[in-house]
Design a protein around this motif. Sequence first.
Motif, PDB file in Angstrom:
ATOM      1  N   ARG A  55       0.629  -1.287  -0.019  1.00 54.58           N
ATOM      2  CA  ARG A  55       0.235  -0.158   0.052  1.00 54.58           C
ATOM      3  C   ARG A  55       0.866   1.402  -0.129  1.00 54.58           C
ATOM      4  NH1 ARG A  55      -0.963   3.395   3.988  1.00 54.58           N
ATOM      5  NH2 ARG A  55      -0.177   1.878   5.539  1.00 54.58           N
ATOM      6  N   SER A  74      -2.325  -4.745   2.072  1.00 55.85           N
ATOM      7  CA  SER A  74      -2.622  -3.982   3.400  1.00 55.85           C
ATOM      8  C   SER A  74      -3.385  -4.554   4.406  1.00 55.85           C
ATOM      9  CB  SER A  74      -3.344  -2.651   2.804  1.00 55.85           C
ATOM     10  OG  SER A  74      -3.580  -1.832   3.822  1.00 55.85           O
ATOM     11  N   ARG A  75      -2.983  -4.175   5.615  1.00 59.04           N
ATOM     12  CA  ARG A  75      -3.606  -4.602   6.806  1.00 59.04           C
ATOM     13  C   ARG A  75      -4.743  -3.551   7.208  1.00 59.04           C
ATOM     14  NH1 ARG A  75      -1.335  -8.985   8.291  1.00 59.04           N
ATOM     15  NH2 ARG A  75       0.875  -9.759   7.959  1.00 59.04           N
ATOM     16  N   THR A  76      -4.582  -2.354   6.733  1.00 61.87           N
ATOM     17  CA  THR A  76      -5.451  -1.153   6.911  1.00 61.87           C
ATOM     18  C   THR A  76      -6.549  -0.890   6.167  1.00 61.87           C
ATOM     19  OG1 THR A  76      -3.882   0.347   6.370  1.00 61.87           O
ATOM     20  CG2 THR A  76      -3.832  -0.479   8.558  1.00 61.87           C
ATOM     21  N   LEU A  77      -6.330  -1.015   4.900  1.00 65.09           N
ATOM     22  CA  LEU A  77      -7.229  -0.659   3.749  1.00 65.09           C
ATOM     23  C   LEU A  77      -8.682  -1.609   3.918  1.00 65.09           C
ATOM     24  CD1 LEU A  77      -5.354   0.029   0.645  1.00 65.09           C
ATOM     25  CD2 LEU A  77      -6.382   1.674   2.003  1.00 65.09           C
ATOM     26  N   SER A  78      -9.721  -1.226   3.748  1.00 64.61           N
ATOM     27  CA  SER A  78     -10.830  -1.899   3.801  1.00 64.61           C
ATOM     28  C   SER A  78     -11.652  -2.038   2.306  1.00 64.61           C
ATOM     29  CB  SER A  78     -11.979  -1.517   4.799  1.00 64.61           C
ATOM     30  OG  SER A  78     -12.312  -0.058   4.201  1.00 64.61           O
ATOM     31  N   ARG A  89      -4.148  -9.240   2.760  1.00 65.67           N
ATOM     32  CA  ARG A  89      -3.568  -8.713   3.992  1.00 65.67           C
ATOM     33  C   ARG A  89      -2.060  -8.709   3.922  1.00 65.67           C
ATOM     34  NH1 ARG A  89      -5.876  -7.459   8.570  1.00 65.67           N
ATOM     35  NH2 ARG A  89      -4.189  -8.776   9.681  1.00 65.67           N
ATOM     36  N   ASP A  90      -1.538  -9.635   3.140  1.00 66.80           N
ATOM     37  CA  ASP A  90      -0.046 -10.074   3.193  1.00 66.80           C
ATOM     38  C   ASP A  90       0.012 -10.795   1.736  1.00 66.80           C
ATOM     39  OD1 ASP A  90      -0.992 -12.642   3.738  1.00 66.80           O
ATOM     40  OD2 ASP A  90      -0.717 -12.371   5.936  1.00 66.80           O
TER      41      ASP A  90
END
Length: 186
Positions: A55, A74-78, A89-90
């Motif tokens: 991201r 990204s671990r934060t985008l929705s 996520r990864d």
Amino acid sequence: MSQKPLRVISAADVNLGIGKCGTVPWELPNEFRYFFSKITAVSAPGRKNLVIWGRGSAVKDCPSLPNCYGVVLSRTLSSVPENANYLCRDLPSALVLCSLPPLSEEVETIWVIGGVKPYAEAMKHPNCDRIYLSNIMAQFNCDTFFPEFDRETFRLVNEFPGVPSEIQEENGIKYKFQVFQKVSKQ
């Protein structure tokens, strides 16, 4: 799990610098065209590559890529960013995505194009067989660096098909396209 080739591609200065404040610190249009041609090349119509980036990487604003599915990590985008097809996520979850239909039938090569962490993870993955690393023969004031990698595991190939072997120069900056091939363990 997918047995597709996993490849890393980047450009780095003499100190392995790859970015400054979220952008690439040099302007080398021909080097970018080379990068673009590698990640979008497929063997036949209807085939695609999976292009993965973090991201926050300098390629976050990459245009839509022909012959490619884009995956943002990204671990934060929705929600999936505008310039991508998928959000994971990864790296392991992006690789699982590629191993399942319909992507498992379409995708031929997986490219990791950015983010220090995705680069480091990809280079440790057993399917990672090549690192395309343009050697920018100058020093820039970078705050982001390409991760160190085992140069016994990945060896520099002097000449590689489709990769110019001579030193290039643009905007007064010299650089050389390099390919590091994974050495098979006997």
